[in-house]
Design a protein around this motif. Structure first.
Motif, PDB file in Angstrom:
ATOM      1  N   PHE A 101      -7.063 -10.549   8.360  1.00 50.55           N
ATOM      2  CA  PHE A 101      -7.147  -9.942   7.024  1.00 50.55           C
ATOM      3  C   PHE A 101      -7.486  -8.467   7.173  1.00 50.55           C
ATOM      4  N   LEU A 102      -6.654  -7.628   6.597  1.00 52.92           N
ATOM      5  CA  LEU A 102      -6.910  -6.190   6.608  1.00 52.92           C
ATOM      6  C   LEU A 102      -6.892  -5.717   5.169  1.00 52.92           C
ATOM      7  N   LEU A 103      -7.923  -5.018   4.769  1.00 55.58           N
ATOM      8  CA  LEU A 103      -7.971  -4.574   3.378  1.00 55.58           C
ATOM      9  C   LEU A 103      -8.473  -3.142   3.312  1.00 55.58           C
ATOM     10  N   GLU A 104      -7.747  -2.362   2.554  1.00 53.81           N
ATOM     11  CA  GLU A 104      -8.203  -0.998   2.326  1.00 53.81           C
ATOM     12  C   GLU A 104      -9.301  -1.044   1.269  1.00 53.81           C
ATOM     13  N   LEU A 105     -10.411  -0.369   1.529  1.00 55.62           N
ATOM     14  CA  LEU A 105     -11.455  -0.312   0.508  1.00 55.62           C
ATOM     15  C   LEU A 105     -11.241   0.952  -0.324  1.00 55.62           C
ATOM     16  N   PRO A 106     -10.817   0.795  -1.556  1.00 55.09           N
ATOM     17  CA  PRO A 106     -10.575   1.983  -2.378  1.00 55.09           C
ATOM     18  C   PRO A 106     -11.891   2.675  -2.700  1.00 55.09           C
ATOM     19  N   PRO A 107     -11.842   3.970  -2.998  1.00 54.78           N
ATOM     20  CA  PRO A 107     -13.098   4.637  -3.348  1.00 54.78           C
ATOM     21  C   PRO A 107     -13.639   4.094  -4.668  1.00 54.78           C
ATOM     22  N   TYR A 108     -14.950   4.152  -4.820  1.00 51.81           N
ATOM     23  CA  TYR A 108     -15.527   3.745  -6.110  1.00 51.81           C
ATOM     24  C   TYR A 108     -15.113   4.752  -7.170  1.00 51.81           C
TER      25      TYR A 108
END
Lengths: 49, 729
Positions: B498-505
Motif C-alpha cells: 500500500f502506497l499513499l500520498e499524504l496530502p497537505p492539511y
C-alpha cells in the motif's frame, strides 16, 4: 368511495415507481437516490456535470 | 456540431476535480484524499465561442497498467485521442508530478501544464520559474489555483487555441534512457513503426517503451495483432533484461523510471525551482502528522475525533429533531381533522406521514454527521487515518485502500454501501477487493442511522455518543473478523503493498463544507421523498390487506355495544383479553388484530418461530423484511405498525416513547435489533452493485446468506447472553 379510488391510484403509482426504480438499479448497478452515490465520483459517468 | 475534446490528467489530489468544477460549473465531489475520481467525468464549456468537451480523468501517478485508474486514464488518452491534455501539476510536489508529465509527452498528445496549488508551493518557500520551466519543456505552463479559479481563463485560452490550431512548433523533449536501453528502444521503435503495430492507437516509441516495461495490456494487444513481431520484441526485451540483471542487478522498468526521475531532478536543479527555506524545514503538515499519525497518539486522537463528531451530532440535533417530530405529528393531526375516516386517511397518516416522517425526523442528525465527515475529508485527515490503519488492515487480510471504501460505505456512520463497493476499484488484488466488498455491508451506512437514532434515543438516551462510538467499533471489528475469515478460507492470497500520498492539511472552507453537506443531505431527503415513500406506501398496503373478516369485526362491535350498555359487561368478561376495558383500548386491540391478519402481519408472525430467539416480535420482523429494500424502511414500517394501533391521546406520542413503554421492548431487545440491522443482508441496491462489481451473482448471493447468518448468530448470542446475565431486561 373517492378515498378508495385515490388510495388505489397512489398504490398503483407507488408500485410502478418502485418497480421502475429497482429495474433501473438492476440494469445500472447503482442507485442515484443514495446519499453516498454522488460523493465517490464512481457511480455516474459524468452524471453530475 | 462537434466539440474539441480536452482531457484533464494529473496525480491524485493535484486538484483536477476542483479545476473541472471551476471550468464546467459542475459540483463533482472534491475531497482532500487521493483517488476521488475513479471513473472519468465529462462536462462541456464554451470558451470565446469555441465549444470544448472536457473529460476529467482519474488521478494517476503514471500510465502503467497497475491499477484501474491508470487503465481508465490511459484508455481515454489513447482511444478518444483528445486534442489537448491539460496536465494538472501540483506545484508543491513538482518532482513527483512531472513523472506523469513525461509519460504524457511520450503519448504524443499536445500537453498544456496547469501549475496548480501555487499558493501552497509559495507557502512552503518554493519559488518556481514558470517561464524557464515552459521553455525547457517546450510546452505552455500556466500557474493556477484551481480552488479559487485563478489562472483558469488563461489556461482555457491556451488549451482552446492548441485544440483549434494544433501544437505547432511546441514539441516536448524526448527523454534519453541511457546506453543500455536507448539502442534497443530505437530498434524496437523502428520495427513497430515499419509494421504499423498498434500505431493507430499509440506512438511507436511509446509501444516500444511499454514492451520494455512488460506492460501486460500492451503486450497482450501486440501478441493478438502481430504475434511474430511481438515475439521478436519480447525476445529483445528479454535480452536487454538479462544484460541489465547481470550488469546492474536491475531491470528495464527500473532503469526507465530512474532516467525519468533523473531528467526531472536535472530540470528542477537547472534553476526552475528554488527553495527559499532550509532543506530540513518541517512543514506545518509534517508537524501535525508527528502527532496525528503517531503510533500511540494517532489512534487515540482518531477515537477522540470520532467521539467528538458523534457528540456534536447528537447534542446539536436534539432540538431540531424534536421540532421535526412535532411538525409531522401536527401535520398528521391536520389531516385527521380534515379528512373523514377511510382508506386514504389511513394511508396518508399511517403510511406516509408516520412512515416517511419517521425517517425524515432524524435528518438533523444526518446533516450534522455529514458536516463532520466533510470536515475530516476536506482537511486531509482521512488520508492519515488510512495510513495509520494500514497495518491493522493488513493484519486482517485487507489493504490500505480498503479504508476509504469502508469510510465511503459508512465507516464513520452516514455513508452508503453502493459507492463504498465501487470505491474498491482502487484495489488491485481481486481477493482483497472481494473481501472488502463483502464486508462493507457491516459499516453503518446513512440508512441505518435512523434505526440507531430511534432505538438509542428510546433506550440509551443518556449515552447517545457513547453508543454510536460503540456501534462504530463493533461494525469495524465485525468487518475485520469476517474479512480475516474470508481471507483465510475462500479468498486466500498474498497481501499487496500500500502506497499513499499524504496530502497537505488544508483548512476546509465554509463554502466547501456547506456544499458537501448539502449535496449529501439533499440526496438523503430526496431518497426519503421518492423511493422510500413509495416503499412505505406499499408496506402500508401489506399491513392493511386483507381486512379483518366481518365475523371478527362483529365481535369487536359487540364489545363496544357492551361497553356502552354499562359496567355490567366487565363482570361478564365480554371485553377482549388484554384490554383495559375502555373504548379506545378496544379500538387499539382491533387495529392490532387487523394488522396481524394482514399479509405483512402473517409474514411477521410466521417468522416469530425463528426470531423469538433474538427477542423480535412480529412487527419487528415485518420491519426487518422491509429493511431489505433500504434500512431506513425498518423505522418507517415500525412507525406505521405502531401508529395503526394508536388511538385517542396516544396518537401524538413519538415512536421512540411508544417502544420504550411497550413491555415487549427493553434495552436488550433494542440493542439486539441494532446489531441485527447493522449486520444482516445489505440493501437490494448494494447487493446488485456487489454482483456487478464482483462480476458474479454468486458473490451477491453469498453476501445475502452469509451476512444474514452472521447477524442472526450474533443477535441470538447477544439476546440469550443478555437474558442469562440479566443485562438490559
Amino acid at each position: 368511495m373517492w378515498q378508495t379510488i385515490a388510495t388505489l391510484i397512489l398504490l398503483v403509482g407507488a408500485a410502478v415507481y418502485v418497480a421502475r426504480h429497482f429495474l433501473k438499479v438492476y440494469r445500472t448497478g447503482n442507485d442515484s437516490a443514495c446519499s453516498g452515490c454522488s460523493c465517490s465520483g464512481s457511480c455516474k459517468k459524468g452524471g453530475d456535470s | 456540431m462537434s466539440n474539441d475534446l480536452i482531457a484533464l490528467a494529473g496525480n491524485p489530489n493535484a486538484g483536477k476535480t476542483s479545476l473541472f468544477n471551476a471550468i464546467t460549473g459542475a459540483r463533482q465531489h472534491v475531497a482532500n484524499y487521493p483517488g476521488v475520481t475513479v471513473e472519468r467525468k465529462e462536462g462541456y464549456y464554451s470558451h470565446n465561442g469555441h465549444d470544448l468537451h472536457i473529460v476529467d480523468l482519474p488521478g494517476t501517478y503514471s500510465l502503467t497498467a497497475y491499477s484501474p485508474e491508470e487503465l481508465v486514464a490511459r484508455e481515454v488518452l489513447t482511444t478518444a485521442q483528445p486534442r489537448v491534455v491539460i496536465n494538472i501539476v501540483d506545484a508543491s510536489n513538482l518532482d513527483r508530478n512531472l513523472y506523469l508529465t513525461l509519460q504524457l509527452f511520450e503519448l504524443g498528445i499536445p500537453v498544456v501544464i496547469a501549475l496548480n496549488m501555487m499558493d501552497v508551493a509559495e507557502g512552503r518557500g518554493m519559488e518556481i520559474d514558470v517561464v524557464q520551466l515552459s521553455q525547457k519543456l517546450n510546452v505552455p505552463v500556466i500557474p493556477t489555483i484551481a480552488r479559487s479559479g485563478q489562472g483558469k481563463e488563461e489556461l482555457l485560452t491556451v488549451a482552446s487555441r492548441i485544440a483549434r490550431e494544433g501544437a505547432g512548433s511546441l514539441s516536448p523533449p524526448q527523454i534519453p534512457y541511457g546506453p543500455d536501453i536507448d539502442p534497443v528502444l530505437q530498434e524496437m521503435e523502428e520495427k513497430i513503426s515499419a509494421a504499423g503495430l498498434l500505431t493507430a492507437f499509440y506512438p511507436a516509441r511509446w509501444t516500444a517503451l511499454k514492451f520494455l516495461e512488460s506492460d501486460e495490456e500492451v503486450v497482450a494487444r501486440g501478441r493478438a495483432t502481430a504475434p511474430e513481431l511481438s515475439a521478436e520484441l519480447e525476445k529483445m526485451v528479454a535480452k536487454v533484461s538479462e544484460h541489465l540483471r547481470k550488469t546492474l542487478d536491475t531491470y528495464p522498468e527500473g532503469i526507465i523510471a530512474d532516467y525519468r526521475y533523473g531528467f526531472i531532478a536535472a530540470l528542477l536543479k537547472s534553476g526552475v525551482l528554488k527553495q527559499k527555506h532550509e532543506a530540513d524545514r518541517l512543514y506545518l503538515s509534517d508537524r501535525i502528522d508527528r502527532v496525528l499519525t503517531h503510533r500511540l497518539a494517532g489512534p487515540l486522537v482518531m477515537c477522540v475525533l470520532l467521539y467528538g463528531l458523534y457528540y456534536f451530532a447528537f447534542t446539536f440535533s436534539d432540538i431540531p429533531v424534536k421540532w421535526l417530530q412535532d411538525g409531522f405529528a401536527a401535520l398528521g393531526g391536520v389531516i385527521e381533522s380534515n379528512l373523514a375516516p377511510g382508506l386514504l386517511r389511513s394511508l396518508l397518516v399511517n403510511g406516509v406521514i408516520n412512515g416517511v416522517g419517521g425517517i425524515l425526523g432524524f435528518v438533523p442528525i444526518i446533516i450534522f454527521i455529514f458536516l463532520g465527515i466533510a470536515f475530516l475529508e476536506d482537511s486531509g485527515y482521512l488520508a492519515r487515518a488510512a495510513f495509520m490503519l494500514d497495518r491493522v488492515f493488513r493484519t486482517f487480510g485487507l489493504h490500505g485502500n480498503s479504508f476509504m471504501a469502508y469510510i465511503v460505505g459508512g465507516g464513520i456512520a452516514g455513508g452508503c454501501g453502493v459507492p463504498g463497493v465501487m470505491a474498491t476499484r482502487t484495489l488491485r488484488s481481486s481477493n482483497e477487493r472481494l473481501a472488502t466488498m463483502l464486508t462493507i455491508g457491516f459499516m453503518n451506512c446513512g440508512a441505518k442511522l435512523p434505526v440507531y437514532a430511534l432505538l438509542i434515543g428510546a433506550f440509551f438516551a443518556g449515552n447517545k455518543p457513547q453508543m454510536m462510538m460503540l456501534l462504530t467499533l463493533i461494525s469495524w471489528s465485525m468487518a475485520f473478523l469476517v474479512a480475516k475469515f474470508l481471507r483465510t478460507t475462500v479468498l486466500r492470497g498474498p497481501n499487496t503493498p500500500f502506497l499513499l500520498e499524504l496530502p497537505p492539511y488544508r483548512l476546509p472552507t465554509a463554502r466547501g463544507l456547506a456544499i458537501h453537506t448539502w449535496e449529501r443531505s439533499w440526496l438523503y431527503v430526496r431518497k426519503a421523498g421518492t423511493v422510500l415513500l413509495a416503499v412505505s406506501i406499499l408496506f402500508w398496503a401489506l399491513m392493511n390487506f386483507p381486512r379483518l373478516p366481518e365475523s371478527k369485526k362483529a365481535a369487536f362491535d359487540a364489545q363496544r355495544r357492551a361497553l356502552a350498555a354499562g359496567p355490567a359487561w366487565q363482570v361478564k368478561g365480554v371485553v377482549a383479553k388484554g384490554t383495559d376495558g375502555t373504548a379506545s383500548a378496544i379500538d387499539a386491540e382491533e387495529a392490532r388484530e387487523a394488522l396481524r391478519y394482514s399479509v405483512a402481519g402473517r409474514m411477521g408472525t410466521a417468522l416469530e418461530h425463528i426470531t423469538h430467539l433474538c427477542g423480535f416480535d412480529w412487527r419487528t420482523n415485518v420491519a426487518l423484511v422491509g429493511g431489505v429494500a433500504g434500512k431506513e424502511i425498518v423505522v418507517s414500517v415500525l412507525s406505521t405498525a405502531y401508529s395503526m394501533g394508536r388511538t385517542g391521546d396516544r396518537k401524538n406520542i413519538p415512536l421512540g416513547a411508544l417502544l420504550a413503554a411497550d413491555p415487549a421492548w427493553n434495552p436488550l431487545v433494542a440493542f439486539t435489533l441494532i446489531i441485527f440491522t447493522m449486520l444482516y443482508v445489505p440493501c437490494v441496491v448494494s447487493v446488485v452493485c456487489l454482483a456487478k462489481e464482483a462480476g458474479s451473482w454468486k458473490w451477491a448471493l453469498f453476501s445475502v446468506v452469509f451476512n444474514t447468518t452472521v447477524a442472526f448468530v450474533m443477535a441470538v448470542l447477544i439476546y440469550q447472553g443478555g437474558r442469562l446475565l440479566g443485562i438490559g431486561i
